[in-house]
Design an enzyme around this catalytic site. Sequence first.
Site, PDB file in Angstrom:
ATOM      1  N   ASP A  63      29.507 103.896 -13.480  1.00 27.22           N
ATOM      2  CA  ASP A  63      29.320 102.328 -12.663  1.00 27.22           C
ATOM      3  C   ASP A  63      30.825 102.233 -12.134  1.00 27.22           C
ATOM      4  OD1 ASP A  63      27.090 101.747 -13.294  1.00 27.22           O
ATOM      5  OD2 ASP A  63      26.976 100.497 -14.805  1.00 27.22           O
TER       6      ASP A  63
ATOM      7  N   LYS B 127      28.234  98.784  -7.945  1.00 26.71           N
ATOM      8  CA  LYS B 127      27.816  98.106  -8.706  1.00 26.71           C
ATOM      9  C   LYS B 127      28.765  97.649  -9.321  1.00 26.71           C
ATOM     10  CE  LYS B 127      23.962  98.962  -8.635  1.00 26.71           C
ATOM     11  NZ  LYS B 127      22.849  99.544 -10.115  1.00 26.71           N
TER      12      LYS B 127
ATOM     13  N   MET C  22      27.980  87.754 -15.320  1.00 26.72           N
ATOM     14  CA  MET C  22      28.390  87.592 -13.515  1.00 26.72           C
ATOM     15  C   MET C  22      28.268  86.354 -13.214  1.00 26.72           C
ATOM     16  SD  MET C  22      25.453  91.092 -12.890  1.00 26.72           S
ATOM     17  CE  MET C  22      24.693  91.018 -14.405  1.00 26.72           C
TER      18      MET C  22
HETATM   19  N1  SAH Z   1      25.626  96.143 -19.703  1.00 28.79           N
HETATM   20  C1  SAH Z   1      27.177  95.574 -19.122  1.00 28.79           C
HETATM   21  C2  SAH Z   1      26.926  94.195 -18.715  1.00 28.79           C
HETATM   22  C3  SAH Z   1      26.623  94.243 -16.778  1.00 28.79           C
HETATM   23  S1  SAH Z   1      26.659  93.073 -16.427  1.00 28.79           S
HETATM   24  C4  SAH Z   1      27.295  95.768 -20.716  1.00 28.79           C
HETATM   25  O1  SAH Z   1      26.361  95.294 -21.638  1.00 28.79           O
HETATM   26  O2  SAH Z   1      28.818  94.838 -21.317  1.00 28.79           O
HETATM   27  C5  SAH Z   1      28.284  93.485 -15.630  1.00 28.79           C
HETATM   28  C6  SAH Z   1      29.716  92.382 -16.992  1.00 28.79           C
HETATM   29  O3  SAH Z   1      29.284  92.135 -17.747  1.00 28.79           O
HETATM   30  C7  SAH Z   1      30.629  91.407 -15.006  1.00 28.79           C
HETATM   31  O4  SAH Z   1      30.010  90.709 -14.243  1.00 28.79           O
HETATM   32  C8  SAH Z   1      30.810  91.057 -17.205  1.00 28.79           C
HETATM   33  O5  SAH Z   1      30.016  89.666 -16.724  1.00 28.79           O
HETATM   34  C9  SAH Z   1      30.622  91.604 -18.076  1.00 28.79           C
HETATM   35  N2  SAH Z   1      31.613  92.374 -18.621  1.00 28.79           N
HETATM   36  C10 SAH Z   1      31.778  93.760 -18.496  1.00 28.79           C
HETATM   37  N3  SAH Z   1      32.853  94.088 -19.304  1.00 28.79           N
HETATM   38  C11 SAH Z   1      33.631  93.288 -19.800  1.00 28.79           C
HETATM   39  C12 SAH Z   1      34.733  92.775 -20.009  1.00 28.79           C
HETATM   40  N4  SAH Z   1      35.045  93.864 -20.468  1.00 28.79           N
HETATM   41  N5  SAH Z   1      35.392  91.759 -20.691  1.00 28.79           N
HETATM   42  C13 SAH Z   1      34.228  90.958 -20.386  1.00 28.79           C
HETATM   43  N6  SAH Z   1      33.116  91.008 -19.473  1.00 28.79           N
HETATM   44  C14 SAH Z   1      33.379  92.053 -18.981  1.00 28.79           C
END
Ligand code: SAH
Length: 251
Positions: free
Chosen positions: A35, A56, A169
Site C-alpha cells: 500500500d 490505496k 478514514m
Molecule cells: N488496515 C489499517 C487501516 C487502513 S484504512 C489499520 O489496521 O490500521 C487507512 C486509515 O487508517 C487512515 O485513513 C487512517 O484513518 C488510519 N491510519 C493508518 N495508519 C495510521 C497512523 N499511523 N496514525 C493514524 N491513523 C492511521
Amino acid sequence: MKGKVFLVGAGPGAVDLLTLRAARLLSEAEVVFHDALVNAEILALAARAKLIPVGKRCGRFSTAQTFINKQLIDAARKHPVIVRLKGGDPMLFGRAQEEIDALTAAGIEVEVVPGITAALAASASLKVSLTRRGVARNVAFVTPRIGKMEAASDWLASAVAADTVVIYMGAGEAGAIALALIERGRSASTPVAVIENASLPTEHWRFGALRNLPALAENLGAGPAVIVLGQVLRERAQAEATVRELLRQAG
Ligand code: SAH
C-alpha cells in the site's frame, strides 16, 4: 510452480512495531505488493524483493482491486513467497477478504500475519486506554468511507452507541461526521482526539469536544489520521484544555 501469498500487517508506521514474522517474511519475499501508506524503512527490509506499489491512498492513484487480485495470482504462479503488505492490520478496512477469496478461488495458499492497527497505535500514543472499568466496556472501529459500488452502511448507529469509537478514514470529513453524530444523539461535549501519524516521529494529536472536531481536524499534515471519541478521553481532554487556556492567558 505454486507460491504462497502472505497478507502481512505493516503496523502503524514505526518499523519496530512490525512483528518478527512480518520482518522475516519481508526478508524472504521475492515480490512485495504494498500500500502507499507503508513507510520506506519497512520496505527496506524486503532487500531481495521486487517492490510493487498498489496505491490505496484517498483521492490519489490507486490500483483497481480486481487488478491487484490478478497480479497476486500471477506472482504466486512464478515465485514461492509473495508478500501483500498492508498498513496496520490487514483484516481491518483493507479489503483483505477480496484478496483472500480471489487467491483461494485460484487454488493459491494464503496466510495472514496480523499487525498493529491504527486504533491501538493511537491509544498508545495518547496514553489513553480505549476501555476502562466503569467508563467504557466496548469499542467500535468504524469508517464513514464507502467504496464505489458498495451498499451504504449505517456506521453512525454504532458510533452513537459505543462507549469508545475510533473512526478510520474520517479526518477529511470531520465537519460532516461531527454534525451527523450530534444529530443522531451523541452529546456535543463528548471528548474527542485526532491523532495523525501515530507511532511515527511526526505523530501529533489534538484533544477537544465533539462540537470542535472540525477545528481539531483542520490543517492536519498529509499523514493518515484517526478520530477517537468517548469518555475515556475526558481527563486528557480537560488537561489539554487547561494548558491551552494557560497558554492563551500567558499570551
Ligand atoms: N488496515 C489499517 C487501516 C487502513 S484504512 C489499520 O489496521 O490500521 C487507512 C486509515 O487508517 C487512515 O485513513 C487512517 O484513518 C488510519 N491510519 C493508518 N495508519 C495510521 C497512523 N499511523 N496514525 C493514524 N491513523 C492511521
